[in-house]
Each structure stands twice: as structure tokens, then as C-alpha cells.
Design an enzyme around this catalytic site. Structure first.
Site, PDB file in Angstrom:
ATOM      1  N   SER A  46     -32.654 -49.357 -63.752  1.00 40.45           N
ATOM      2  CA  SER A  46     -33.740 -50.289 -64.208  1.00 40.45           C
ATOM      3  C   SER A  46     -33.862 -51.503 -63.549  1.00 40.45           C
ATOM      4  O   SER A  46     -32.778 -52.258 -63.213  1.00 40.45           O
ATOM      5  CB  SER A  46     -33.441 -50.479 -65.816  1.00 40.45           C
ATOM      6  OG  SER A  46     -33.451 -49.174 -66.340  1.00 40.45           O
ATOM      7  N   CYS A 132     -33.859 -52.755 -74.957  1.00 43.74           N
ATOM      8  CA  CYS A 132     -33.279 -54.154 -74.871  1.00 43.74           C
ATOM      9  C   CYS A 132     -34.061 -54.859 -76.107  1.00 43.74           C
ATOM     10  O   CYS A 132     -35.181 -54.669 -76.823  1.00 43.74           O
ATOM     11  CB  CYS A 132     -34.080 -54.849 -73.473  1.00 43.74           C
ATOM     12  SG  CYS A 132     -35.537 -53.966 -72.785  1.00 43.74           S
ATOM     13  N   GLY A 250     -28.467 -36.873 -72.811  1.00 42.36           N
ATOM     14  CA  GLY A 250     -27.387 -37.245 -73.679  1.00 42.36           C
ATOM     15  C   GLY A 250     -26.321 -36.129 -73.330  1.00 42.36           C
ATOM     16  O   GLY A 250     -26.417 -35.258 -74.240  1.00 42.36           O
ATOM     17  N   GLY A 251     -25.382 -36.490 -72.815  1.00 44.04           N
ATOM     18  CA  GLY A 251     -24.187 -35.537 -72.855  1.00 44.04           C
ATOM     19  C   GLY A 251     -24.232 -34.216 -72.393  1.00 44.04           C
ATOM     20  O   GLY A 251     -23.397 -33.458 -72.488  1.00 44.04           O
TER      21      GLY A 251
END
Lengths: 328, 257
Positions: A46, A132, A250-251
Site C-alpha cells: 500500500s 485507516c 484471511g488465514g
């Protein structure tokens, strides 16, 4: 051998695996390496409006059931990122691997400004990190936690890149009361696809020193502990918007994990912490395991298992729900 | 793994800015692997292991973190986690390895030399620094030499100002050894410029070469990409990388011992 190529937005990716943002995305050679390992798309680290050094160490830990990190969005700034993205795109295009630029910013209008800069490099997609803090919110809640704020950021980015014709992927946070509500809001605001999910906020404390270990005190959980949370969020997101492409992240550390993510409703599958758990060849291992699983189940194309968990098994009778009496 | 508080059991002063700390801890590790050392709520930095049993670290005071560590006394604690990365792999078929250390790059070489001597190899160690005051671990290598068979360990010293040993750099000592065919493998640790030069001279002679590359390790577990060098993440693929051979692709060393 099962067909792994997968349609994602207007591209056909060679595999359904996507290098997650923040993983290896710092240099062209690492993005290319992830592509060579078997990613169908790779996400660059990012970038924001200006260069950031990130947090001091410790910035990443294995706490036993997953990782926690607070790298602090270290990045060279959008302007410098354009050069990296251009060079990466030139190497990835002949491989047929898509390049996803990832952006974050402060105020909503700044998201548009960063997106416009990054669009100069003509990445295939732009992913928007809305985890953010909202600078206009008293408590600095993430944009990702509020449907209106998430939609505003999405709209700003869409406006900025509409002319360039680059599709926008919005990356959602798991720590919200209803992810379906956020999904609807960002899709209505123009999101072309979703990345579900970002890391889960957490903290690890060292009892001996009585202090949080991460220099930033708290960070984002990833790895195996995140998988059930990600599966639920992807499932809910798919229910909320049946047609929107989703990067389920995720995971995921094995081929079967990827199968589960696709079944929950992911179109393609993000991979990140797996590089720690399985080593630098994690992506090729997961690809091979995914193909082997499909072969063992006589499934010709990976796309056939997408959304499988949403098709309920039907039995001819209904369960009674009553407890089974003990036999005496 | 999480940081574990390790008690300092001994501190040795090596030169005007370098100390060696010995801890009440042991690790399964290979020379060239590293640990992360944490001062709670201050910072965490990577250090090459000088020894794994007991855990021993050479720490040069070059910044705020290392200056604070230098203030620690015997009995104080430093939080360690590791070992990380891939270290050197010594090949028993190499009978005449050269170990090259520039500046505080000598840290992992003492342990590697001991392993190679135990295999019966004839080891040459080249230790270089800017001046005599900057030299490190010469006395330790001499002690190792005294405790092995005579002639098994040769120590060569270079200083850029000629204040001790051969005037010049480590490469000036290494190149003639290679040209005379007295070396069948090169192991090096030091600044990037030195390692690039060592790799080049080893490759010209078609010698196998492993270098330990210094980098700022951020995540230390191979995912963040901060320590990328030549397409490798040094904290996981390295820090020791085998030099690209003319006939094949670059590869990292086998799994740690």
C-alpha cells in the site's frame, strides 16, 4: 488436472491465488517471484500520499495461533510507487498475471488524489485500504467501520480513476457489526470488487516486562486465527452482494483453506501470512494442493466450487432438534 | 515465537565500541542465523549469533539501541526471539575453506570455523578492519587455533591503514590464496561492497561461495519484503545466500541444522 484459471472482473487469471497487500509487495523482483510461484494476481505494498518510514520494531510477531503486525504502512509515497508499478506491470503482463496497486490516505479527497497518481502506472486494478482512521471522526474510527464514510472514500477513488478505466477493489475490515451493510454501501458507491478481509485488530503483551510487544502497541492479526473470521465475513459479503467479485483473504495457508474460502463465496483467494507458515514456496504449494483437491473430488474447474456453502444440502426429512435419549 | 527475557551471564569488551554478551539461554541454530533482540518499548534489532549454546551476541554501539544495550550489566535481561533465517552450510567435502570477515562481519565466523575444524578441515580465516583498533575477535581465533592441531587454523589480518597485519582489505589477502589454489570454498560476512567483491573473485575461480548479507530486518519472518536483496528476502531466504554459480540458479542454503 483441474483447471485453475479464474475469471476476475474483466480478466482471466491463471490461478485464483492473489498475493495480499503488505506481503512481498515492496519490490518488482518480489512481485515477479510471487507470480512465478503461481499467483494469478499480485498486490503491491500500500502507498499513501507521502513517504512513510513505518513503525520501529517489533512490528511483526508470531503469537502462537497467528501473526500480529503493525508495520505502519511503510511506503515510498505514491509518486515513487508509480515507477515500481510501471516496472512490475511490464514484467507481469507477459506472464498473464494481474497487478493490483494498493492505496491508503488520510481525508477522503486525498484517496482520490493518491488513486489518480497511481493510475498513471496503469495497474490492472486499484485496491483501496479503508481500514485507516477517518481523520474527521473524533475517535478516528476506520472508514471501513462506517457505511457512509466507506462509500464516500469509494466514490472519491472511482471519480479519480473513471477516465483511466481502472476497476476499484475496496478492502473491508472484519471488526464491524454488519459487514453486509458496508458491502452494500461501497458497491452502491461504485466498488467493482471487494477484498474481504483486512487484518483483525489485536494486542500482545509480554508479561515479564508488562508491556505491549509491538512498538505500535496494537496491530492486525493474520494467519490461522483469522481464517474462521474471514470465512464468515466472505460468506456475509457474498450474501449481501451475490454478483460482486470478492478476493477472500484471511488465514489461508493450504489448498483446502483456499477451497473453503471459495466455497464461502470468494471469487479468488488472497495469500499472505502463509509465506511465513509454509515458507517462500507457500504459493506454489497451495496451488498444487488446490489442484490435487479438485482432482480428488473429480471437479474439473476451480470456478465450480465458488459459493458452494451457499447452496444448502437438502434432505428428505427435517431434523427433530430433540436431544437423543440415552439408551439404558 | 515471542521474545523471551534472557539474563546476561557475562560481558566481554572486544574493542572501543564492541562488546560480546553471553546469555543464560540456548537455541537450536546454525552459524549465520540471527536473533531479534528487544528492549521493551524501545526498539528491536537483528543480531547474528556468535554462538547458540550458550546464546552469544556481538554488539557494536553504533546507535541509540546498541548504546543502551552496552549499559546493561551482568544479571540484566534482554528479550530475544529466534533463531531466524538460513545460516551457512559447511560442506564436509571442502577441506580448505576460507572464512572472510570484514568489520563486525566476523561475528558468525568463529562458530563456523570451530565446526569446520571439528570436521578436520584446514581453515583460513581472514579478518579485516579499517584500523587495528577496529579489529575484532583476533584473540578468540588465536585461542581456537591454540586448542586445535597445529596449522589447522591460519589467521590472516588486514587493516586499511596498515596498523596491523597486511595493509589493505580482506580481498587483498583472499585473492592470492585463491590464485594459488589454496582454497576450495569461501564463506564471507561483511559490508555489501566487500561481499560483492568476494563473490566476484570466487566466481572467477569457480569456487563455491556463501555470503551472509546484512540488512535491516523488519518482520524477520519473510513476509514484509523490507530486507529484499536480489529477489530474495534476506530474513527468510538468507541472510546467507549461496552465490550464483555459472552453471545454475542462485539458491539458499539447506534448512538450518
Amino acid at each position: 488436472m483441474a483447471e485453475l484459471s479464474t475469471r476476475f472482473l474483466d480478466l482471466t487469471l491463471p490461478t485464483p491465488l492473489v498475493l495480499a497487500s503488505g506481503i512481498w509487495g515492496t519490490t518488482v523482483s518480489l512481485l515477479v517471484r510471487a507470480a512465478e510461484e503461481g499467483c494469478g494476481a499480485v498486490t503491491a505494498k500500500s502507498c499513501g500520499p507521502t513517504p512513510r518510514a513505518g513503525h520501529v520494531n517489533p512490528s511483526c510477531l508470531d503469537w502462537g495461533h497467528g501473526l500480529i503486525n503493525a508495520i505502519g504502512l511503510a511506503n515510498p509515497g505514491a509518486q515513487a510507487e508509480v515507477e515500481l508499478l510501471r516496472a512490475a506491470k511490464a514484467k507481469l503482463r507477459p506472464m498473464g498475471v494481474a497487478l493490483i496497486a494498493s492505496i491508503f490516505a488520510g481525508p477522503p479527497e486525498e484517496f482520490g488524489e493518491v488513486a489518480a497518481i497511481v493510475a498513471q502506472a496503469a495497474p490492472d486494478f486499484i485496491e483501496v485500504n479503508i481500514s485507516c482512521p477517518n481523520v474527521h471522526s473524533e475517535f478516528g474510527e476506520p472508514y471501513a467501520g462506517d457505511p457512509d464514510a466507506a462509500a464516500e472514500v469509494t466514490g472519491r477513488v472511482k471519480d479519480a480513476v473513471r477516465e483511466a478505466g481502472i476497476a476499484v477493489i475496496v478492502k473491508l475490515a472484519p471488526n464491524v457489526p454488519s459487514i453486509g451493510r458496508i458491502v452494500r454501501a461501497v458497491v452502491a458507491a461504485g466498488a467493482d470488487a471487494l477484498c474481504v478481509i483486512n487484518t483483525m485488530p489485536g494486542m500482545v503483551i509480554d508479561a515479564e516486562s508488562g508491556q505491549p510487544i509491538l512498538a505500535n502497541r496494537s496491530g492486525g492479526l493474520s494467519g490461522p486465527a483469522l481464517k474462521p473470521i474471514a470465512l464468515k465475513c466472505v460468506y456475509d459479503a457474498r450474501k449481501a452482494c451475490p454478483e460482486t467479485p470478492i478476493i477472500g483473504t484471511g488465514g489461508v495457508t493450504s489448498g483446502v483453506d483456499a477451497v473453503e474460502m471459495l466455497m464461502a463465496g470468494a471469487t479468488v483467494v488472497g495469500v499472505g501470512s502463509a509465506i511465513y507458515y509454509r515458507g517462500p514456496s507457500a504459493i506454489s504449494l497451495i496451488c498444487a494442493e488446490l489442484a490435487a483437491w479438485l482432482d480428488a473430488h473429480h471437479i474439473a474447474r476451480v470456478e465450480e466450487i465458488q459459493n458452494c456453502a451457499h447452496r444448502e444440502r437438502i434432505y428428505s426429512v427435517a431434523p427433530t432438534g430433540a436431544p437423543i435419549p440415552l439408551a439404558h | 515465537m515471542l521474545p523471551t527475557p534472557c539474563r546476561i551471564v557475562a560481558i566481554e569488551v572486544d574493542n572501543y565500541r564492541t562488546k560480546t554478551f553471553i546469555f543464560d539461554a540456548r537455541l537450536e541454530a546454525a552459524p549465520g542465523q540471527f536473533v531479534m533482540a528487544w528492549l521493551p518499548r524501545f526498539d528491536e534489532k537483528p543480531f547474528s549469533l556468535v554462538n547458540a549454546d550458550p546464546v552469544t551476541l556481538m554488539i557494536t554501539a553504533v546507535g541509540p539501541f546498541t548504546r543502551l544495550v552496552h549499559e546493561l550489566q551482568v544479571g540484566d535481561r534482554l528479550w530475544l526471539r529466534g533463531a531466524f533465517g538460513h545460516g551457512f552450510c559447511a560442506f564436509p567435502e571442502q577441506r580448505r575453506p576460507a572464512l572472510v570477515g570484514g568489520g563486525y562481519g566476523v561475528a558468525p565466523l568463529l562458530w563456523l570455523a570451530r565446526q569446520q575444524l571439528a570436521e578436520g578441515a584446514q581453515v583460513t580465516v581472514i579478518v579485516g578492519a579499517r584500523t587495528q583498533a577496529d579489529l575484532l575477535y583476533i584473540d578468540r581465533f588465536e585461542r581456537v587455533s591454540d586448542s586445535t592441531s597445529p596449522g589447522a587454523l591460519t589467521i590472516r589480518v588486514t587493516t586499511e591503514d596498515g596498523s596491523r597485519g597486511q595493509p589493505g582489505r580482506v580481498l587483498d589477502a583472499l585473492t592470492p590464496l585463491i590464485e594459488r589454489g589454496e582454497v576450495d570454498g569461501v564463506y564471507a560476512c561483511g559490508p555489501h561492497g566487500m561481499l560483492q567483491a568476494v563473490e566476484a573473485v570466487a566466481q572467477r575461480a569457480s569456487l563455491p561461495c556463501q555470503c551472509s548479507w546484512e540488512a535491516y530486518m523488519r518482520c524477520a519472518i519473510g513476509i514484509c519484503g523490507a530486507c529484499e536483496h536480489a529477489g530474495k528476502v534476506l530474513c527468510l531466504d538468507g541472510p546467507v545466500l549461496a552465490a550464483q554459480r555459472s552453471f545454475g540458479a542462485s539458491s539458499h542454503c539447506a534448512s538450518p541444522l
